[in-house]
Design a protein around this motif. Structure first.
Motif, PDB file in Angstrom:
ATOM      1  N   LYS A   3       0.839  -1.192   0.000  1.00  0.00           N
ATOM      2  CA  LYS A   3       0.000   0.000   0.000  1.00  0.00           C
ATOM      3  C   LYS A   3       0.879   1.248   0.000  1.00  0.00           C
ATOM      4  N   THR A   4       0.527   2.219  -0.829  1.00  0.00           N
ATOM      5  CA  THR A   4       1.139   3.541  -0.795  1.00  0.00           C
ATOM      6  C   THR A   4       0.089   4.481  -0.221  1.00  0.00           C
ATOM      7  N   TYR A   5       0.492   5.287   0.776  1.00  0.00           N
ATOM      8  CA  TYR A   5      -0.498   6.115   1.461  1.00  0.00           C
ATOM      9  C   TYR A   5       0.103   7.431   1.929  1.00  0.00           C
ATOM     10  N   HIS A   6      -0.796   8.384   2.212  1.00  0.00           N
ATOM     11  CA  HIS A   6      -0.461   9.654   2.850  1.00  0.00           C
ATOM     12  C   HIS A   6      -0.934   9.591   4.299  1.00  0.00           C
ATOM     13  N   LEU A   7      -0.476  10.498   5.126  1.00  0.00           N
ATOM     14  CA  LEU A   7      -0.867  10.516   6.533  1.00  0.00           C
ATOM     15  C   LEU A   7      -2.371  10.654   6.741  1.00  0.00           C
ATOM     16  N   ASP A   8      -3.059  11.339   5.826  1.00  0.00           N
ATOM     17  CA  ASP A   8      -4.502  11.499   5.996  1.00  0.00           C
ATOM     18  C   ASP A   8      -5.275  10.212   5.698  1.00  0.00           C
ATOM     19  N   GLU A   9      -4.568   9.161   5.292  1.00  0.00           N
ATOM     20  CA  GLU A   9      -5.192   7.867   5.026  1.00  0.00           C
ATOM     21  C   GLU A   9      -4.871   6.825   6.108  1.00  0.00           C
ATOM     22  N   ILE A  25       0.866 -10.326  16.659  1.00  0.00           N
ATOM     23  CA  ILE A  25       2.212  -9.802  16.851  1.00  0.00           C
ATOM     24  C   ILE A  25       2.631  -9.125  15.555  1.00  0.00           C
ATOM     25  N   LEU A  26       2.681  -7.790  15.590  1.00  0.00           N
ATOM     26  CA  LEU A  26       3.015  -6.994  14.418  1.00  0.00           C
ATOM     27  C   LEU A  26       4.406  -6.406  14.598  1.00  0.00           C
ATOM     28  N   LEU A  27       5.285  -6.680  13.649  1.00  0.00           N
ATOM     29  CA  LEU A  27       6.669  -6.215  13.696  1.00  0.00           C
ATOM     30  C   LEU A  27       6.837  -5.076  12.704  1.00  0.00           C
ATOM     31  N   PHE A  28       7.217  -3.914  13.199  1.00  0.00           N
ATOM     32  CA  PHE A  28       7.326  -2.721  12.366  1.00  0.00           C
ATOM     33  C   PHE A  28       8.793  -2.420  12.059  1.00  0.00           C
ATOM     34  N   ASN A  29       9.122  -2.420  10.776  1.00  0.00           N
ATOM     35  CA  ASN A  29      10.474  -2.100  10.315  1.00  0.00           C
ATOM     36  C   ASN A  29      10.439  -0.816   9.516  1.00  0.00           C
ATOM     37  N   GLY A  30      11.478  -0.019   9.665  1.00  0.00           N
ATOM     38  CA  GLY A  30      11.595   1.227   8.912  1.00  0.00           C
ATOM     39  C   GLY A  30      12.586   2.135   9.584  1.00  0.00           C
ATOM     40  N   GLY A  33      11.887   7.924  12.021  1.00  0.00           N
ATOM     41  CA  GLY A  33      11.152   9.049  11.463  1.00  0.00           C
ATOM     42  C   GLY A  33      10.247   8.704  10.294  1.00  0.00           C
ATOM     43  N   VAL A  34      10.149   7.428   9.938  1.00  0.00           N
ATOM     44  CA  VAL A  34       9.336   7.048   8.784  1.00  0.00           C
ATOM     45  C   VAL A  34       7.846   6.965   9.112  1.00  0.00           C
ATOM     46  N   GLY A  35       7.504   6.908  10.400  1.00  0.00           N
ATOM     47  CA  GLY A  35       6.098   6.908  10.780  1.00  0.00           C
ATOM     48  C   GLY A  35       5.597   5.630  11.429  1.00  0.00           C
ATOM     49  N   LYS A  36       6.501   4.844  11.984  1.00  0.00           N
ATOM     50  CA  LYS A  36       6.087   3.605  12.653  1.00  0.00           C
ATOM     51  C   LYS A  36       5.179   3.901  13.843  1.00  0.00           C
ATOM     52  N   THR A  37       5.605   4.803  14.718  1.00  0.00           N
ATOM     53  CA  THR A  37       4.817   5.143  15.908  1.00  0.00           C
ATOM     54  C   THR A  37       3.494   5.785  15.515  1.00  0.00           C
ATOM     55  N   THR A  38       3.490   6.620  14.514  1.00  0.00           N
ATOM     56  CA  THR A  38       2.263   7.269  14.059  1.00  0.00           C
ATOM     57  C   THR A  38       1.251   6.231  13.594  1.00  0.00           C
ATOM     58  N   LEU A  39       1.705   5.239  12.845  1.00  0.00           N
ATOM     59  CA  LEU A  39       0.816   4.177  12.395  1.00  0.00           C
ATOM     60  C   LEU A  39       0.340   3.327  13.576  1.00  0.00           C
ATOM     61  N   ILE A 121       7.904  -0.214   6.359  1.00  0.00           N
ATOM     62  CA  ILE A 121       7.453   1.116   5.938  1.00  0.00           C
ATOM     63  C   ILE A 121       8.658   1.874   5.383  1.00  0.00           C
ATOM     64  N   LYS A 122       8.463   2.480   4.225  1.00  0.00           N
ATOM     65  CA  LYS A 122       9.521   3.284   3.605  1.00  0.00           C
ATOM     66  C   LYS A 122       8.950   4.628   3.186  1.00  0.00           C
ATOM     67  N   ALA A 123       9.772   5.662   3.303  1.00  0.00           N
ATOM     68  CA  ALA A 123       9.380   6.982   2.820  1.00  0.00           C
ATOM     69  C   ALA A 123       9.386   6.957   1.298  1.00  0.00           C
ATOM     70  N   HIS A 124       8.464   7.702   0.710  1.00  0.00           N
ATOM     71  CA  HIS A 124       8.334   7.759  -0.737  1.00  0.00           C
ATOM     72  C   HIS A 124       8.194   9.227  -1.137  1.00  0.00           C
ATOM     73  N   LEU A 125       7.858   9.486  -2.361  1.00  0.00           N
ATOM     74  CA  LEU A 125       7.721  10.850  -2.866  1.00  0.00           C
ATOM     75  C   LEU A 125       6.564  11.598  -2.213  1.00  0.00           C
ATOM     76  N   ASN A 126       6.683  12.907  -2.142  1.00  0.00           N
ATOM     77  CA  ASN A 126       5.589  13.780  -1.702  1.00  0.00           C
ATOM     78  C   ASN A 126       4.957  13.362  -0.373  1.00  0.00           C
ATOM     79  N   GLU A 127       5.787  13.053   0.606  1.00  0.00           N
ATOM     80  CA  GLU A 127       5.311  12.686   1.939  1.00  0.00           C
ATOM     81  C   GLU A 127       4.509  11.383   1.957  1.00  0.00           C
ATOM     82  N   GLU A 128       4.573  10.620   0.892  1.00  0.00           N
ATOM     83  CA  GLU A 128       3.898   9.333   0.870  1.00  0.00           C
ATOM     84  C   GLU A 128       4.747   8.290   1.614  1.00  0.00           C
ATOM     85  N   ARG A 129       4.083   7.225   2.028  1.00  0.00           N
ATOM     86  CA  ARG A 129       4.751   6.080   2.634  1.00  0.00           C
ATOM     87  C   ARG A 129       4.354   4.851   1.832  1.00  0.00           C
TER      88      ARG A 129
END
Length: 134
Positions: A3-9, A25-30, A33-39, A121-129
């Motif tokens: 999935k490619t998403y913006h923060l408003d999604e 058990i969900l393992l978050f890699n990234g 500052g990529v947004g793991k905690t935010t998600l 999770i990886k950072a992408h263009l235009n603040e997308e993840r």
């Protein structure tokens, strides 16, 4: 799931993760500052918690009450050694049948059950993840 998403999604992304995971058990890699905690904050909210969610950077684990389950949020970035994981009782958490949302899971790879869901999770263009869930 990819999935490619913006923060408003985030709400929709969190719902999809919960719906499609085969493990609590969900393992978050990234990168930092990529947004793991935010998600994770949004996932905790979608699981029915009204608790204030913050990163457990110094405490290593925070506990939240969801609608039907307890939710544990781990940030293992500052974990110094495997002994610290023993001291916080990591195995008890992992085998509690509660939700375990873990940032920096590579620090406890020897403790992880075989059945987990990995979220990259990886950072992408235009603040997308870009999110890959497997």
């Amino acid at each position: 799931m990819n999935k490619t998403y913006h923060l408003d999604e985030l709400s929709e992304v969190a719902k999809e993760i919960i719906k499609n995971t085969t493990s609590k058990i969900l393992l978050f890699n990234g990168e930092m500052g990529v947004g793991k905690t935010t998600l994770i904050k949004e996932i905790v909210k979608q699981l029915g918690s009204n608790d204030r969610v913050s990163s457990p950077t110094f405490s290593l684990v925070n506990e939240y009450k969801g609608t039907t389950d307890t939710i544990y949020h781990f940030d293992l970035y500052r974990l110094n050694d495997i002994e610290e994981a023993y001291q916080i009782g990591i195995e008890d958490y992992l085998y509690s049948n509660a939700w375990c949302l873990i940032e920096w899971p590579e620090k406890i790879k020897d403790f992880l059950p075989k059945k987990t869901t990995i979220i990259d999770i990886k950072a992408h263009l235009n603040e997308e993840r870009v999110l890959e869930m497997r």
